[in-house]
Design a protein around this motif. Structure first.
Motif, short mmCIF file in Angstrom:
data_model
loop_
_atom_site.label_atom_id
_atom_site.label_comp_id
_atom_site.label_asym_id
_atom_site.label_seq_id
_atom_site.Cartn_x
_atom_site.Cartn_y
_atom_site.Cartn_z
N GLY A 212 9.19 -16.73 13.29
CA GLY A 212 9.28 -18.13 12.93
C GLY A 212 9.55 -18.37 11.47
N GLY A 213 9.58 -17.31 10.66
CA GLY A 213 9.82 -17.44 9.22
C GLY A 213 11.29 -17.60 8.90
N VAL A 214 11.55 -17.92 7.64
CA VAL A 214 12.92 -18.18 7.18
C VAL A 214 13.83 -16.98 7.41
N THR A 215 13.30 -15.77 7.19
CA THR A 215 14.12 -14.57 7.31
C THR A 215 13.68 -13.68 8.47
N ALA A 216 13.11 -14.30 9.51
CA ALA A 216 12.59 -13.53 10.64
C ALA A 216 13.65 -12.64 11.28
N GLU A 217 14.91 -13.11 11.29
CA GLU A 217 15.98 -12.34 11.92
C GLU A 217 16.46 -11.18 11.04
N HIS A 218 16.27 -11.29 9.74
CA HIS A 218 16.67 -10.22 8.81
C HIS A 218 15.69 -10.23 7.64
N PRO A 219 14.50 -9.66 7.84
CA PRO A 219 13.44 -9.73 6.82
C PRO A 219 13.91 -9.22 5.46
N VAL A 220 13.55 -9.95 4.43
CA VAL A 220 13.91 -9.54 3.07
C VAL A 220 13.07 -8.33 2.68
N GLU A 221 13.71 -7.39 2.01
CA GLU A 221 13.06 -6.17 1.55
C GLU A 221 12.63 -6.37 0.09
N VAL A 222 11.56 -5.68 -0.33
CA VAL A 222 11.04 -5.83 -1.69
C VAL A 222 10.85 -4.45 -2.32
N TRP A 223 11.37 -4.31 -3.55
CA TRP A 223 11.02 -3.18 -4.40
C TRP A 223 10.16 -3.73 -5.54
N ILE A 224 8.98 -3.16 -5.72
CA ILE A 224 8.11 -3.54 -6.84
C ILE A 224 8.47 -2.70 -8.05
N ARG A 225 8.61 -3.35 -9.21
CA ARG A 225 8.84 -2.63 -10.46
C ARG A 225 7.65 -2.85 -11.40
N TYR A 226 7.19 -1.75 -11.99
CA TYR A 226 6.03 -1.81 -12.88
C TYR A 226 6.34 -1.02 -14.15
N VAL A 227 6.37 -1.72 -15.28
CA VAL A 227 6.64 -1.07 -16.57
C VAL A 227 5.33 -0.54 -17.15
N LEU A 228 5.29 0.75 -17.40
CA LEU A 228 4.08 1.41 -17.88
C LEU A 228 4.11 1.53 -19.40
N VAL A 229 3.25 0.75 -20.06
CA VAL A 229 3.19 0.71 -21.53
C VAL A 229 1.82 1.22 -21.98
N PRO A 230 1.76 2.35 -22.67
CA PRO A 230 0.48 2.86 -23.15
C PRO A 230 -0.28 1.83 -23.98
N GLY A 231 -1.57 1.70 -23.66
CA GLY A 231 -2.41 0.77 -24.38
C GLY A 231 -2.24 -0.68 -23.98
N LEU A 232 -1.34 -0.94 -23.03
CA LEU A 232 -1.09 -2.32 -22.61
C LEU A 232 -1.16 -2.49 -21.09
N THR A 233 -0.42 -1.68 -20.35
CA THR A 233 -0.41 -1.82 -18.88
C THR A 233 -0.82 -0.52 -18.20
N ASP A 234 -1.53 0.36 -18.92
CA ASP A 234 -1.88 1.66 -18.36
C ASP A 234 -3.32 1.76 -17.86
N GLN A 235 -4.11 0.69 -18.01
CA GLN A 235 -5.50 0.76 -17.57
C GLN A 235 -5.56 1.01 -16.06
#
Length: 336
Positions: free
Chosen positions: A240-263
């Protein structure tokens, strides 16, 4: 779902490296630049190759609408007939499956500390290009897309700063049977209409941090709109969703920055979030890209007279990158 061509395990896509100022590998050379007849099209495609240090080669090869007066330009931008374009290029096995025609639009509401392309932040700094002109370029590469199972990727800046223009491009590309990808932070996800979503095959979703305070420090904006947008993508493919016939695919991107996003605890939050999208709809997130930070974009900040706050931040070492990738893998996610 489309079968994806992927780089070897442990590699970081070169286009992602150039986009975010992170370490990566150079993209594969484009074989048709000198042997186009093998794919049934012109051998001279004047396509800018993916450079390592900066996005694209401008709008070379595209006709611009410089002769329009300001009133006409504004009217055409509101209708989506005209967009502000920074650059375009052809890349292989990055920004989505196969060979991609990646178009970078100007304008972004975020101010990421590690942005590799601060020259894309302002819409006024782009070149005026019509949707028809850009779609003619897409059509020119149809043989390439068919041969490599590639397609079109709209990036930025932030593509959803120009939703009317993006909507026309997505609709036109889908009419030609072209695979479509959006590279977005998701912060302006509310600008993506259901019609646009229905014309999108893949979303590259940049999740900058799992901690709201760190996310705001990195981007100057709030985290929740991105999380909400990702959930919408997952829900759109349900019955019943907008893309039920062809579900959208997702790639997650995560930028790893020491001291900022590495916890570790903050990485776990992002990993849990990615896994939660697959709980909403199995198969939503098909890959996670952990992108190690690098200072490759610092010279652009200096040229623009902007303060680069990460001057003293090193690239993450191999042990840290492996640890973060393993944190995502423990949630059952495919990681690069």
């Amino acid at each position: 779902m489309t079968t994806l061509s992927t780089p070897a395990a442990g590699q970081v896509p070169a286009r992602a490296a150039a986009r975010y100022g992170v370490d990566g590998v150079a993209s594969a050379p484009l074989p048709w630049r000198t042997s186009g007849d093998a794919l049934g099209h012109d051998s001279d495609l004047d396509a800018p190759e993916a450079p390592r240090r900066r996005t694209g080669a401008g709008v070379s090869g595209l006709s611009t609408a410089e002769d329009l007066d300001r009133h006409d330009k504004l009217a055409m931008m509101r209708s989506g007939e005209l967009g502000s374009v920074h650059s375009w290029e052809l890349v292989t096995a990055v920004d989505g499956p196969g060979t991609r025609l990646t178009v970078f639009l100007n304008g972004c509401p975020l101010r990421c500390l590690y942005c590799h392309n601060p020259d894309t932040l302002q819409m006024k700094d782009g070149e005026p290009v019509t949707a028809d002109e850009l779609l003619a370029r897409v059509k020119r590469y149809l043989p390439v897309f068919r041969a490599t199972k590639g397609g079109l990727t709209l990036s930025g800046g932030e593509v959803l700063m120009q939703p009317a223009f993006a909507a026309r491009i997505l609709a036109g590309a889908k009419e030609m049977g072209v695979h479509t990808t959006l590279d977005t932070s998701g912060f302006l996800g509310a600008n993506l209409s259901d019609e646009m979503l229905a014309n999108t095959d893949l979303v590259l979703l940049d999740v900058k941090s799992g901690d709201p305070a760190i996310y705001e420090k990195v981007t100057g904006r709030a985290l929740e709109p991105t999380l909400k947008f990702g959930r919408r993508l997952a829900e759109s493919g349900l019955p019943g969703g907008v893309t039920a016939e062809h579900p959208v695919e997702v790639w997650i991107r995560y930028v790893l920055v020491p001291g900022l996003t590495d916890q570790a605890e903050h990485v776990d939050v992002v990993a849990d979030y990615a896994a939660s999208l697959n709980e909403i709809r199995p198969g939503t997130v098909t890959r996670v890209e952990v992108l190690p930070f690098h200072q490759m974009g610092r010279d652009k900040w200096e040229t623009l007279g902007r303060e680069y706050e990460l001057n003293d931040t090193p690239a993450p070492d191999v042990e840290l990158v492996d640890r973060v990738r393993d944190q995502f893998r423990t949630k059952g996610l495919t990681v690069y």
